[in-house]
Design a protein around this motif. Structure first.
Motif, short mmCIF file in Angstrom:
data_model
loop_
_atom_site.label_atom_id
_atom_site.label_comp_id
_atom_site.label_asym_id
_atom_site.label_seq_id
_atom_site.Cartn_x
_atom_site.Cartn_y
_atom_site.Cartn_z
N PRO A 101 -28.87 -50.07 -33.81
CA PRO A 101 -28.00 -50.20 -32.62
C PRO A 101 -26.71 -50.94 -32.96
O PRO A 101 -26.42 -52.02 -32.44
N VAL A 102 -25.95 -50.35 -33.89
CA VAL A 102 -24.70 -50.94 -34.37
C VAL A 102 -23.58 -49.91 -34.20
O VAL A 102 -23.73 -48.77 -34.63
N LEU A 103 -22.49 -50.31 -33.58
CA LEU A 103 -21.32 -49.45 -33.43
C LEU A 103 -20.17 -50.06 -34.21
O LEU A 103 -19.80 -51.21 -34.00
N VAL A 104 -19.63 -49.27 -35.15
CA VAL A 104 -18.52 -49.70 -36.00
C VAL A 104 -17.27 -48.91 -35.58
O VAL A 104 -17.28 -47.68 -35.61
N GLU A 145 -17.09 -44.75 -24.83
CA GLU A 145 -18.17 -45.23 -23.96
C GLU A 145 -19.49 -44.54 -24.26
O GLU A 145 -20.57 -45.15 -24.14
N ARG A 146 -19.42 -43.28 -24.68
CA ARG A 146 -20.67 -42.60 -25.10
C ARG A 146 -21.26 -43.28 -26.33
O ARG A 146 -22.48 -43.47 -26.42
N LEU A 147 -20.41 -43.65 -27.28
CA LEU A 147 -20.90 -44.33 -28.48
C LEU A 147 -21.48 -45.69 -28.13
O LEU A 147 -22.50 -46.11 -28.71
N LEU A 148 -20.84 -46.39 -27.20
CA LEU A 148 -21.35 -47.70 -26.79
C LEU A 148 -22.71 -47.55 -26.12
O LEU A 148 -23.64 -48.34 -26.36
N ALA A 149 -22.83 -46.53 -25.29
CA ALA A 149 -24.12 -46.28 -24.64
C ALA A 149 -25.17 -45.89 -25.67
O ALA A 149 -26.35 -46.28 -25.55
N ARG A 150 -24.77 -45.17 -26.68
CA ARG A 150 -25.72 -44.78 -27.73
C ARG A 150 -26.23 -46.02 -28.47
O ARG A 150 -27.43 -46.13 -28.76
N ALA A 151 -25.34 -46.97 -28.76
CA ALA A 151 -25.77 -48.20 -29.43
C ALA A 151 -26.71 -48.99 -28.53
O ALA A 151 -27.71 -49.55 -29.01
N ALA A 152 -26.40 -49.02 -27.25
CA ALA A 152 -27.29 -49.73 -26.32
C ALA A 152 -28.67 -49.09 -26.28
O ALA A 152 -29.68 -49.74 -26.01
N LEU A 162 -16.76 -44.84 -35.92
CA LEU A 162 -15.62 -44.00 -35.56
C LEU A 162 -14.35 -44.67 -36.06
O LEU A 162 -14.17 -45.88 -35.94
N VAL A 163 -13.47 -43.84 -36.63
CA VAL A 163 -12.14 -44.30 -37.03
C VAL A 163 -11.14 -43.76 -36.02
O VAL A 163 -11.00 -42.54 -35.87
N LEU A 179 -21.42 -54.74 -31.95
CA LEU A 179 -20.16 -53.99 -31.99
C LEU A 179 -19.28 -54.61 -33.06
O LEU A 179 -18.92 -55.79 -32.99
N VAL A 180 -18.92 -53.83 -34.08
CA VAL A 180 -18.06 -54.27 -35.17
C VAL A 180 -16.70 -53.59 -35.00
O VAL A 180 -16.62 -52.37 -34.94
N VAL A 181 -15.65 -54.38 -34.90
CA VAL A 181 -14.30 -53.85 -34.68
C VAL A 181 -13.39 -54.40 -35.76
O VAL A 181 -13.30 -55.63 -35.94
N VAL A 182 -12.72 -53.50 -36.47
CA VAL A 182 -11.71 -53.89 -37.45
C VAL A 182 -10.42 -53.15 -37.11
O VAL A 182 -10.31 -51.94 -37.31
#
Length: 931
Positions: free
Chosen positions: A174-177, A33-40, A47-48, A146-149
């Protein structure tokens, strides 16, 4: 792991918040959630998430997607089938936004079109990586991306390098992978990308997940699943539905797993060469982690140094010296379960041949797992292995080993014998239902008598513990003539007597005693048979006392500490005979031995009986702990009667403590079993406990309602032992209700028993009852005798009850100082034990005893005219309705007036009221000085 109630959807590229529940994972979700907030906020990150299959990585990704609001979500999953298809995963990821390619610089757009087969442009990997970064940056100018693999370990190599390129270049966008992988990503294409290992759930969260996944799961299933799953959420959901009996891994076959777990772990092994997969199967089937045995077994399977290298580098298997260990206990289960049956059999044969000569037990199991039909040689090896299991108190494994030996037995007679032995092992381990099934199977194969001999008459013992007492008596008495050895016959005969006693059938008790006395006790300790006769010769066939009993001293009882629990008497009978002190020491030794042998059913019974003795000795906390543990064990093993004994012990404590809900709950559940199965000892105990509770709360009429049936032939609660033990309570309630004949009859019964046995409790109770009935100059001498005798076998609660009654009498005869001394001692004991109702009564009496006044204060002082008329008529013996008719008032008004009269006069019953002179000066009839 996640339990979904609703699933988030992606509409127009926007993640809508869904509803889900995560068990645990507070650290991981906070980081995401911190990473998501950072992207926002305009700053990107990557992050893996890595960890073993089923550990909950996808659940965490789902959580992030569902939590993302106002975000463009691009998501895909790697698949093994497309691993060799260059840029296949990247095409699936970017498919929703391919219409944005025209916004890219021409070289980048051409490179992507070439990679996706849209054009014939060359697939320049650097340009492709740059194109992906540019494409996502353009999208991120509109809103965060938000990129999810998921399952990134299965994406094709070209996509993996492209994603690694992207993950290392999004910090300013503002991209979260987020990528998920099965193994540590550091040596692969994600090198340099921050990683977070997802580990197993803590036990508390694991329990919550099992309870949510399997509603209504009992404690044993939850705890067993948590122990096996190692915190793996997928395993926590799948294992409870597999139906596996837990063992210690020595049975030669790993635990079965569900299809999702098997698929997840086997997929990693399928990429390895055949010899490596064979090596992993051998290691999974071997089960103990012995590298030398696995290496020798693999010699004929093409296993060499390179095979070991590949297996150890796969991340599935680890080695430390000569010991092997799988990454997770579910890995060998999945590999074994996913292998073809012929391969599993071949692996077990190879392992059996590779074992050293002394490893007979493990060889037996491997040969059993490899067998494809009956094999007496293997069955013999398994039976020998089971005997060694019993030597080390591994009852559940012994039962399973014997069951497998029976399966492999060519001769039905041998199969039946082994099933009977398995039933006994299951019973000793606390599996009553399993023991019953095994006995049924054995009798179908070999007949009844051979099974009785092999199981030691287990059928009757099972019935006694969980079934009908009279039916248990039938089996036990009959089987005494079938079993081998006098000791076993004595045990069955004693349990038969106990079953008859439980059923409240003195006639059947005499039958069992006659069979016992007919045995030749050669080789047994000399006092054992007379001691057994002491227990069971209490009553004749009608339930009447049967003459003087043989002497039973502490030394004689102590000899029973060396015999099986079956020879011990039920505690109420020992209490009646006055040998509860020595018996408690014997039970304590028995409990220690049964704990060491892990004989749970017998341990539950011993704990239940020890708890009763702890209550009588004033060790209420110890009693509560023992009864609670016994109840848990009894419920685990399905011993209904023992569970009821534990509940009734707890109910007795609840009665003394004034815990009405606890009293009602425990007695109701006990009666539901005892009445249906005709176990009158338990029914009588429940009635007695309810009667005591009413007596302690000052409701003598209600007390008699519960206590009188104990001595009424034919009643469901009629039982001679409990009628005798409850006689003091019955007499006290009858005295308070003015039922002098009932009180006198109970006094005679107690005095007769005291003369017959010399039991201290009976002598003390007789003195107390004589004091209640005396009403003259002999009263004090009787109370003093009761208190002097109580110190021999201390029961602090009963002694405090005597002091309370004595103090009340002293107050009524105006000896306030003496009364306060006795009442204070009683109140202190009640307070220490937590006996709230009687403590309140003692405190109330202390208040009355402390009141100042003239030496001969008029007994009727403070009464209204109407109260005085009601009191006079009640003292004459009229009922409430008769008084109401005489005074032309309602019977409820009479009850109200008496409720005021009693505390004003310092009495608690009509019997005490009758001793007060209601005419003239209202002085006490009883003589006695003031202070």
């Amino acid at each position: 792991m996640v339990r979904r109630i609703g699933r988030a959807t992606v509409a127009g590229g926007t993640g809508l918040r869904g509803i889900m529940e995560l068990f645990g994972r507070r650290t991981e979700t906070a980081a995401l959630e911190r990473l998501l907030a950072r992207a926002a906020g305009g700053a990107g990150a990557a992050l893996v998430l890595w960890g073993e299959p089923g550990i909950g990585k996808t659940a965490l990704v789902d959580h992030v997607v569902d939590a993302a609001s106002g975000v463009t979500v691009l998501r895909t999953r790697g698949t093994r089938i497309e691993t060799g298809l260059a840029f296949g995963a990247l095409h699936a990821l970017l498919w929703p936004v391919l219409d944005r390619l025209d916004e890219l610089p021409d070289p980048q757009a051409a490179a992507l079109r070439g990679a996706f087969g849209i054009s014939r442009d060359p697939a320049n990997r650097f340009l492709i990586g740059a194109a992906v970064v540019s494409l996502l940056s353009g999208l991120a100018r509109e809103r965060p991306v938000l990129v999810v693999v998921d399952d990134a370990q299965w994406v094709d190599e070209a996509t993996a390098h492209c994603l690694g390129f992207l993950a290392r270049r999004v910090r300013t966008e503002p991209v979260l992978v987020i990528l998920t992988d099965h193994a540590d990503p550091s040596p692969g294409p994600w090198d340099g990308v921050p990683a977070l290992e997802v580990v197993g759930l803590p036990d508390d969260d694991a329990r919550r997940l099992v309870a949510a996944a399997v509603p209504g799961a009992d404690e044993a299933l939850v705890e067993g699943t948590v122990a096996m799953a190692g915190g793996n959420p997928l395993a926590l959901q799948e294992l409870p539905t597999v139906g596996r009996d837990a063992d210690d891994g020595a049975s030669g076959e790993p635990m079965p797993v569900g299809p999702r777990l098997r698929q997840a772990f086997c997929a990693r092994a399928e990429a390895l060469k055949p010899a490596t997969r064979a090596l992993l199967l051998l290691a999974a089937a071997e089960g103990r982690g012995d590298r030398h045995v696995v290496d020798r077994a693999g010699a004929g399977w093409g296993v060499d140094a390179s095979t070991w290298d590949e297996a150890l580098h796969s991340g599935l298997l680890q080695a430390s010296g000569a010991r092997l260990r799988f990454r997770h206990p579910l890995v060998p289960a999945a590999l074994y379960d996913g292998a073809p049956f012929p391969d599993r059999r071949a692996a077990h044969r190879a392992l059996a041949a590779a074992l050293p000569p002394e490893a007979t037990e493990h060889r037996a199991w491997h040969l059993a797992a490899a067998a494809d039909g009956a094999d007496e040689d293997v069955a013999v090896l398994l039976e020998q292995a089971a005997a060694r299991c019993l030597e080390r108190s591994a009852g559940p494994l012994a039962a399973r080993t014997l069951r497998r030996a029976a399966d492999l037995s060519p001769d039905p007679v041998d199969a039946a014998r082994r099933l009977a032995l398995a039933a006994r092992a299951a019973w000793d381990a606390g599996d009553a239902e399993g023991a019953r099934r095994l006995l049924d199977d054995a009798e179908r194969l070999g007949g009844v008598e051979p099974v009785v001999r092999c199981s030691g008459g287990l059928r009757g013992i099972l019935e006694f513990t969980v079934g009908l007492s009279e039916r248990a008596h039938h089996y036990l008495v009959g089987d005494m003539a079938v079993v081998d050895g006098t000791r076993t016959a004595m045990e069955l005969g004693t349990v038969a007597a106990r079953a008859a006693w439980s059923a409240g059938r003195p006639d059947l008790q005499q039958t069992a005693l006659a069979r016992l006395l007919a045995l030749d006790p050669a080789g047994e300790p000399a006092p054992v048979m007379p001691t057994l006769r002491s227990w069971w010769a209490c009553y004749d066939g009608t339930g009447r006392a049967a003459g003087p009993l043989p002497a039973t001293d502490a030394a004689t009882v102590g000899l029973l500490g060396t015999v099986p629990w079956e020879l011990l008497p039920p505690v109420p009978l020992a209490q009646a005979c006055g040998v509860e002190g020595p018996l408690h020491d014997v039970l304590r030794m028995q409990a220690a031995q049964l704990r060491r042998r892990h004989e749970l059913a017998a341990l539950a019974m011993v704990l239940a009986q020890s708890a009763v003795l702890d209550v009588a000795a004033g060790r209420w906390e110890t009693a509560e702990a023992g009864a609670t543990e016994g109840l848990r064990l009894a419920e685990e093993v399905g011993a209904d009667h023992v569970a009821s004994q534990c509940r009734l012990c707890l109910a007795n404590l609840a009665a003394a403590r004034g815990d009405a809900p606890g009293l009602d709950g425990h007695t109701t559940r006990a009666l539901a079993v005892s009445v249906r199965q005709g176990v009158r000892a338990l029914t009588a105990s429940a009635y007695w406990v309810r009667g005591r509770a009413a007596l302690f709360e000052g409701r003598p009429r209600d007390a008699l309602h519960h206590l009188m049936p104990l001595g009424e032939p034919g009643h469901e609660a009629a039982h001679p032992t409990f009628a005798l033990l409850a006689a003091p309570d019955t007499a006290e309630a009858a005295t308070q209700e003015g039922r002098t004949e009932t009180a006198a009859a109970r006094l005679v019964a107690v005095e007769t028993w005291a003369r017959r046995t010399g039991a201290h409790w009976a002598r003390t109770a007789a003195h107390r009852l004589r004091a209640l009935a005396a009403g003259g100059p002999d009263t004090e001498a009787a109370y003093r005798a009761a208190l002097d005798g109580a110190g021999t076998v201390p029961d602090p609660f009963e002694q405090a009850r005597t002091r309370l009654l004595y103090g009340e009498w002293l107050r009524r005869v105006r000896r306030r100082a003496d009364a306060r001394h006795e009442l204070t001692g009683a109140a202190e004991t009640f307070a220490r034990l937590g006996a709230a109702p009687l403590r309140a009564r003692a405190v109330r009496e202390l208040g009355l005893a402390a009141q100042s006044g003239a030496r001969h204060e008029p007994a009727g002082a403070g009464l209204t005219a109407q109260e005085l008329r009601v009191a006079q008529l009640a003292a004459e013996g009229l009922t409430n309705r008769e008084i109401a008719a005489r005074l032309l008032i309602s019977h409820r008004t009479v009850g109200h007036h008496l409720g005021s009269v009693y505390p004003k006069l310092g009495v608690t019953s009509r019997a005490e009221l009758a001793r007060i002179d209601m005419a003239g000066d209202l002085r006490l009839r009883t003589t006695g000085g003031g202070e």
